[in-house]
Design an enzyme around this catalytic site. Structure first.
Site, PDB file in Angstrom:
ATOM      1  N   ARG A 158       7.310  -4.237  -4.441  1.00  0.00           N
ATOM      2  CA  ARG A 158       7.067  -5.074  -2.553  1.00  0.00           C
ATOM      3  C   ARG A 158       6.944  -6.595  -2.828  1.00  0.00           C
ATOM      4  O   ARG A 158       5.554  -6.668  -2.831  1.00  0.00           O
ATOM      5  CB  ARG A 158       6.122  -4.110  -2.495  1.00  0.00           C
ATOM      6  CG  ARG A 158       5.823  -3.917  -0.520  1.00  0.00           C
ATOM      7  CD  ARG A 158       5.758  -2.996   0.170  1.00  0.00           C
ATOM      8  NE  ARG A 158       4.807  -3.604   1.558  1.00  0.00           N
ATOM      9  CZ  ARG A 158       3.928  -4.473   1.942  1.00  0.00           C
ATOM     10  NH1 ARG A 158       3.425  -4.906   1.352  1.00  0.00           N
ATOM     11  NH2 ARG A 158       3.952  -5.128   3.428  1.00  0.00           N
ATOM     12  N   SER A 162       9.947   5.800   4.034  1.00  0.00           N
ATOM     13  CA  SER A 162       8.314   5.975   5.296  1.00  0.00           C
ATOM     14  C   SER A 162       8.973   6.759   6.221  1.00  0.00           C
ATOM     15  O   SER A 162       9.498   6.463   6.752  1.00  0.00           O
ATOM     16  CB  SER A 162       8.159   4.861   5.204  1.00  0.00           C
ATOM     17  OG  SER A 162       7.721   3.499   4.485  1.00  0.00           O
ATOM     18  N   LYS A 204      -0.961  -3.136   5.629  1.00  0.00           N
ATOM     19  CA  LYS A 204       0.228  -2.628   6.890  1.00  0.00           C
ATOM     20  C   LYS A 204      -0.984  -2.408   8.090  1.00  0.00           C
ATOM     21  O   LYS A 204      -1.322  -2.133   8.348  1.00  0.00           O
ATOM     22  CB  LYS A 204       0.371  -1.728   6.330  1.00  0.00           C
ATOM     23  CG  LYS A 204       1.350  -1.124   4.955  1.00  0.00           C
ATOM     24  CD  LYS A 204       2.670  -1.823   5.972  1.00  0.00           C
ATOM     25  CE  LYS A 204       4.332  -1.368   4.875  1.00  0.00           C
ATOM     26  NZ  LYS A 204       5.207  -1.278   5.529  1.00  0.00           N
TER      27      LYS A 204
END
Length: 277
Positions: free
Chosen positions: A90, A159, A191
């Site tokens: 990521r 997700s 996040k």
């Protein structure tokens, strides 16, 4: 996030770079059928002799740009040695070329360890580096398009943010997600916009997944600030695996990552073994 047009342009570039061609210019199969079949794990099995026969997401290492330094690859390798069972690459703030370069390096490590490499968000990068799968969120490439382009044999993770409506979409016949991310368990520096839902939402989430999965086994991966102290509680509450970012990558050196992975994997396995079937 790239605009939709740019994203599909990148997909086309990745397809050309990887040498994908339909059997004929008159081939009327949908593009997803062509791409999916040519990139399927079954057809590439000879090139993936060390690829996992069945993905295990119990300790799922997720990377972040904050840890992209000269120790990045060493920490991933150490995590794999310590018990990491899947890796998600990521990277949100690198160029496409850099993403592909890092992907090729990480793929080398995951293949050697026999665990799947999942690329976050970027279908073009996943195809370019021949990753084992793709993970998409609610604002990424539409999930049905992602499955169509990936084909049926690559891993697709979605997700859900703990939402029942997103679980239903992810498990629909047109998507058939292979694993599901939970809502944020705790606040996380990677996040910052996520609203923590705590371990309490994992039980109801698991119930929805069981109702919608039509008999398939679809693992739930707890994510969001989960570390050694909370991993077992997530498993006992309904998760099948733990996604870890800072808990594994924040250490000064690779040895610290390895020790953290060993401790987390042990806690997860103990919790899994004590959970009723």
């Amino acid at each position: 996030m790239a605009p939709p047009g740019a994203m599909f342009g990148s997909v086309n570039v990745a397809v050309r770079v990887a040498g994908v061609r339909c059997a004929s210019r008159y081939d009327r199969r949908p593009v997803g059928t062509c791409v999916g079949s040519l990139f399927s794990r079954r057809q590439l099995s000879s090139a993936r002799s060390s690829a996992p026969a069945w993905p295990n997401y119990s300790l799922y290492l997720v990377t972040d740009d904050a840890y992209l330094d000269d120790k990045f690859l060493a920490k991933i390798e150490a995590g794999l040695e310590g018990g990491v069972t899947a890796v998600q690459l990521r990277l949100k703030h690198v160029s496409t070329a850099e993403y592909v370069r890092w992907g090729e390096e990480v793929r080398r490590l995951t293949r050697a360890a026999g665990v799947p490499l999942i690329v976050d968000d970027r279908l073009d990068v996943a195809l370019a580096v021949d990753a084992d799968g793709l993970h998409v969120g609610g604002d990424d490439l539409p999930w049905r398009a992602a499955r169509r382009l990936l084909g049926p044999d690559r891993i697709l993770g979605c997700s859900t943010y703990g939402r029942a409506d997103l679980v239903r979409e992810a498990l629909s016949p047109e998507v058939r997600a292979d694993n599901l991310g939970s809502g944020a368990i705790f606040g996380s520096p990677t996040k910052q916009s996520s609203v923590p839902k705590g371990v309490e939402h994992l039980g109801p989430l698991r119930k929805v997944v069981l109702e919608e999965a039509a008999g398939r086994s679809v693992p739930i991966i707890a994510i969001g600030g989960v570390g050694l102290e909370s991993a077992a509680a997530c498993i006992r509450s309904g998760a099948d695996g733990i996604a870890a970012v800072s808990a594994l990558l924040q250490h000064e050196d690779a040895e610290g990552t390895k020790r953290a992975a060993q401790a987390m994997r042990a806690a997860i396995e103990e919790a899994l073994s004590g959970r009723p079937e």
